[in-house]
Design an enzyme around this catalytic site. Structure first.
Site, short mmCIF file in Angstrom:
data_model
loop_
_atom_site.label_atom_id
_atom_site.label_comp_id
_atom_site.label_asym_id
_atom_site.label_seq_id
_atom_site.Cartn_x
_atom_site.Cartn_y
_atom_site.Cartn_z
N ASN A 9 1.15 -1.23 -0.12
CA ASN A 9 0.07 -0.10 -0.11
C ASN A 9 0.84 1.21 0.07
O ASN A 9 1.25 1.66 1.12
CB ASN A 9 -0.79 -0.10 1.41
CG ASN A 9 -2.17 0.99 1.28
OD1 ASN A 9 -1.69 2.06 0.44
ND2 ASN A 9 -3.03 0.90 2.15
N HIS A 181 -11.75 5.36 -1.56
CA HIS A 181 -11.79 4.37 -0.32
C HIS A 181 -12.50 3.16 -0.31
O HIS A 181 -12.91 2.55 0.65
CB HIS A 181 -12.19 5.41 0.97
CG HIS A 181 -11.43 6.47 1.35
ND1 HIS A 181 -11.68 7.80 1.87
CD2 HIS A 181 -9.99 6.53 1.56
CE1 HIS A 181 -10.61 8.47 2.06
NE2 HIS A 181 -9.67 7.56 1.80
N SER A 211 -6.55 11.05 7.55
CA SER A 211 -5.86 11.99 7.01
C SER A 211 -6.73 12.56 5.68
O SER A 211 -6.77 13.41 5.18
CB SER A 211 -4.62 12.02 6.60
OG SER A 211 -3.87 12.74 6.15
N ARG A 241 -6.18 18.61 2.40
CA ARG A 241 -7.15 18.61 1.24
C ARG A 241 -8.44 19.44 1.54
O ARG A 241 -9.13 19.33 2.61
CB ARG A 241 -7.43 17.31 0.30
CG ARG A 241 -6.34 16.76 -0.21
CD ARG A 241 -6.57 15.26 -0.69
NE ARG A 241 -6.14 14.28 0.33
CZ ARG A 241 -6.35 13.01 0.31
NH1 ARG A 241 -7.35 12.61 -0.70
NH2 ARG A 241 -6.05 12.03 0.94
N ASP A 283 -3.19 17.38 11.80
CA ASP A 283 -3.40 16.24 13.06
C ASP A 283 -4.47 16.74 13.77
O ASP A 283 -4.41 17.70 14.71
CB ASP A 283 -2.08 16.01 13.47
CG ASP A 283 -2.33 14.54 14.41
OD1 ASP A 283 -3.24 14.35 14.89
OD2 ASP A 283 -1.24 13.93 14.44
N GLU A 379 -7.69 -2.46 4.91
CA GLU A 379 -7.55 -2.43 3.49
C GLU A 379 -6.46 -3.44 3.04
O GLU A 379 -6.92 -4.08 1.95
CB GLU A 379 -7.12 -1.05 2.88
CG GLU A 379 -7.97 0.17 3.12
CD GLU A 379 -7.61 1.30 3.15
OE1 GLU A 379 -8.17 2.48 2.35
OE2 GLU A 379 -6.48 1.84 3.64
#
Length: 400
Positions: A9, A181, A211, A241, A283, A379
């Site tokens: 990943n 996602h 994030s 973003r 964060d 994932e």
């Protein structure tokens, strides 16, 4: 030798891996870890299947400038520490499958060329996703590699969820709402089916909050609509973003502020979101610990937008039977969960404060009109399952 599957990943500044031993149709985690700080001062960490650290190695700046170099270092590590494991295939997370790929696929030259053409659709992720595939094709050309797409789970949306209000020829050329996602949502949908089968068949909104952040409407375990769309910029605000934005702002920045498209892109991907709102950090933990009003505003903005997105998706579903939190923030930030549910109190969602603080799976209090869950995502395991199926080692629908 024991057969195993390696899952990679990769992103622009980090690369994670997990190694699973194949045991019939089952998967047993053997190793995990990765390299963070790519392009800076990288740190390689390797852990065993129980999470115990086996090795930590810090590299000097410049040793690992990109994901390709990181994959070379990982391959070198595996070459010297393979032990009794024989890697028979590698599964990769690839963010964008474009209009072509609705399910995982074995990578060959034609597939790789097509995936490279989608780099402009996911500039922050796609290039880093593909670099390790290229490295492994050079170093181990006979090793099967499987690309698993974050967009694939959202294919088959109803047309109303798939389109922009733009000229039809653009949709035909691939300008459409893809969603991302998907590997996370697919895994969470499967876990909810295990935990609460009847609920999983109903109207569920899943909030993947990390994030990168998005929400997805599920009905019968299938994606109906999601907040990210053509790129991973859309939807709720994220770490750096911007989330949903009036396109007129982009025109203003280019036409009146004199910014180039590249400068605007850098701002929207790297300088916006929680970082841009707070001027302090991307964060959530730092923002929650801060006494600065800008930090408090950024957190409030994030929670409000997530709740608004959930309400919008509930319209698509015609109601709400369950709300699920997952990913780094969703799984580990009880204050954020509490504030989002409070924003949804008008819809009858009631959170159990004790359950929320204890971190149990189900969080709703008596009288809540919808169930509330925490379901940790995985994932990498989802990628390993897909890779196993493409190898013909597991029947479709088998769980691991």
């Amino acid at each position: 030798m024991n057969d195993s599957i390696l899952v990679v990943n990769a992103g622009s500044s980090s690369i994670k891996f997990k190694l699973y031993r194949i045991d019939g149709a089952d998967l047993a985690p053997l190793l995990g870890g990765g390299m963070s700080g790519i392009g800076g001062t990288p740190l390689l960490t390797v852990k065993d299947g129980r999470g115990a650290v086996l090795e930590e190695r810090r590299f000097t700046p410049g040793d690992v400038p990109d994901a390709s170099a990181a994959q070379h270092h990982l391959e070198d590590w595996f070459a010297h520490h393979r032990g009794a494991e024989s890697i028979v295939a590698v599964g990769h997370r690839v963010v964008h499958g474009g209009p072509d790929f609705a399910e995982p696929v074995l990578v060959d030259d034609a597939v790789l060329r097509r995936l490279e053409s989608f780099i402009p659709l996911a500039p922050l992720h796609q290039l880093g996703n593909l670099d390790p595939i290229r490295v492994l094709r050079q170093r181990r050309p006979d090793l099967p590699q499987v690309a698993c797409f974050d967009t694939a789970f959202h294919r088959g949306h109803p047309e109303l969820s798939d389109r922009f209000a733009l000229p039809r020829f653009l949709h035909d050329e691939g300008v459409r709402r893809y969603g991302f996602h998907g590997l996370s949502y697919e895994y969470v949908a499967g876990r909810l089916r295990d935990l609460a089968p009847e609920t999983a068949q109903g109207r569920v909104v899943v909030a993947h909050l990390g994030s990168g952040a998005s929400l997805c409407a599920l009905k019968g375990g299938r994606s109906q609509e999601t907040t990210m769309s053509f790129t991973a910029l859309d939807g709720v605000p994220m770490g750096t973003r911007c989330g949903a934005l009036d396109p007129g702002v982009v025109l203003h920045l280019i036409e009146h502020k004199g910014m180039s498209p590249a400068e605007v892109g850098h701002m929207l991907y790297h300088e916006s979101g929680l970082l841009g709102l707070s001027g302090l950090s991307n964060d959530v933990r730092t923002l929650l610990a801060s006494d600065r009003p800008e930090a408090a505003m950024a957190v409030a903005f994030f929670c409000r937008r997530v709740a608004q997105a959930a309400a919008s998706l509930a319209v698509t579903l015609g109601g709400l039977d369950a709300f699920v939190f997952t990913a780094g923030i969703g799984e580990n930030a009880p204050e954020i969960r509490q504030r989002i549910v409070a924003e949804l109190g008008w819809a009858g969602l009631i959170l159990s404060n004790d359950a929320n603080r204890s971190g149990v799976a189900r969080l709703d209090a008596a009288g809540s009109r919808a169930q509330i869950w925490i379901i940790p995502t995985d994932e990498e395991r989802m990628i390993a399952r897909h890779t196993l199926r493409l190898l013909g080692r597991a029947a479709p629908g088998a769980t691991a």
